[in-house]
Motif scaffolding. Structure first.
Motif, PDB file in Angstrom:
ATOM      1  N   UNK A   1      -3.469  -9.358   7.631  1.00 57.14           N
ATOM      2  CA  UNK A   1      -3.776  -8.224   6.896  1.00 57.14           C
ATOM      3  C   UNK A   1      -4.663  -8.804   5.147  1.00 57.14           C
ATOM      4  N   UNK A   2      -4.080  -9.519   5.006  1.00 58.37           N
ATOM      5  CA  UNK A   2      -4.282 -10.409   3.773  1.00 58.37           C
ATOM      6  C   UNK A   2      -5.642 -11.055   4.010  1.00 58.37           C
ATOM      7  N   UNK A   3      -6.156 -11.650   5.196  1.00 53.89           N
ATOM      8  CA  UNK A   3      -7.157 -13.033   5.527  1.00 53.89           C
ATOM      9  C   UNK A   3      -8.356 -11.290   6.025  1.00 53.89           C
TER      10      UNK A   3
ATOM     11  N   UNK B   1     -11.715 -11.455   3.663  1.00 61.05           N
ATOM     12  CA  UNK B   1     -13.475 -11.385   4.496  1.00 61.05           C
ATOM     13  C   UNK B   1     -13.855 -10.524   3.859  1.00 61.05           C
ATOM     14  N   UNK B   2     -13.589  -9.689   3.119  1.00 63.90           N
ATOM     15  CA  UNK B   2     -13.959  -7.972   3.041  1.00 63.90           C
ATOM     16  C   UNK B   2     -14.483  -7.213   3.657  1.00 63.90           C
ATOM     17  N   UNK B   3     -13.307  -7.196   5.019  1.00 66.82           N
ATOM     18  CA  UNK B   3     -12.755  -6.480   5.872  1.00 66.82           C
ATOM     19  C   UNK B   3     -11.597  -5.659   5.863  1.00 66.82           C
TER      20      UNK B   3
ATOM     21  N   UNK C   1      -5.943  -1.794  11.146  1.00 71.03           N
ATOM     22  CA  UNK C   1      -4.992  -2.066  12.837  1.00 71.03           C
ATOM     23  C   UNK C   1      -3.986  -3.006  11.706  1.00 71.03           C
ATOM     24  N   UNK C   2      -4.442  -3.884  10.573  1.00 71.54           N
ATOM     25  CA  UNK C   2      -2.666  -3.724  10.038  1.00 71.54           C
ATOM     26  C   UNK C   2      -1.967  -3.203   9.744  1.00 71.54           C
TER      27      UNK C   2
ATOM     28  N   UNK D   1     -13.373  -1.526  -1.236  1.00 70.69           N
ATOM     29  CA  UNK D   1     -14.188  -1.985  -1.903  1.00 70.69           C
ATOM     30  C   UNK D   1     -13.730  -3.616  -1.645  1.00 70.69           C
ATOM     31  N   UNK D   2     -14.316  -4.384  -2.168  1.00 71.64           N
ATOM     32  CA  UNK D   2     -14.072  -5.692  -2.450  1.00 71.64           C
ATOM     33  C   UNK D   2     -14.936  -6.607  -3.550  1.00 71.64           C
TER      34      UNK D   2
END
Length: 168
Positions: free
Chosen positions: A57-59, A63-65, A69-70, A126-127
């Motif tokens: 989830x952190x990855x 990546x701004x996604x 699912x996580x 938002x990222x």
């Protein structure tokens, strides 16, 4: 209402009946030992899988996604942890299904699809690289008065800037 009735009324009765049946075949203490061992194994598996799901989830967030699912898998792992430490064979089986990566991913995707199709779900993500701090500090002065203050970080180094501070 029907699902809650099953969870809180029917499921404990099924679990007790199954524990009595198994205890009659292999013995009461052996049944208790199996229940305790499955709780320890379940706690270990949930922790291990939870850490890997958190990293995934952190990855995705880096990546701004959206880690949809996580998040669904994390929810299933939370439920699995509760089910695996609850005494009983049916709850252990369902908890194990939620813990094993293959079945958890399938159930997680189905849960996410159902949630997104629901009219009650709203997803926002938002990222940003900008970081905003807001603190409230309470300090007790020598005379017993309470002094309240707050500051906001405005520059790149997140250096606190007091509202009445002179700028050079």
């Amino acid at each position: 209402m029907g699902i809650l009735f099953l969870l809180f009324a029917v499921m404990p009765i099924v679990e007790i009946a199954l524990l009595i049946q198994v205890g009659g075949v292999i013995g009461g203490w052996n049944t208790v030992a199996i229940v305790i061992v499955t709780a320890f194994i379940g706690a270990y598996l949930v922790r291990r899988e939870g850490l890997s799901t958190l990293q995934a989830a952190q990855q995705k967030m880096n990546q701004g996604q959206m880690p949809g699912e996580e998040l669904a898998q994390g929810l299933l792992l939370l439920v699995a942890g509760v089910l695996l430490v609850t005494p009983g064979f049916v709850t252990d089986f369902i908890g194990l299904l939620f813990t094993v990566p293959v079945t958890r991913k399938l159930i997680g995707k189905a849960l996410l699809v159902k949630l997104l199709q629901s009219k009650h779900a709203t997803v926002q993500f938002s990222h940003t690289q900008q970081f905003h701090q807001h603190y409230q500090a309470r300090n007790k002065a020598d005379d017993g008065d309470i002094i309240e203050g707050e500051y906001h970080a405005h520059d790149e180094q997140n250096k606190p800037q007091l509202p009445n501070e002179d700028k050079h």
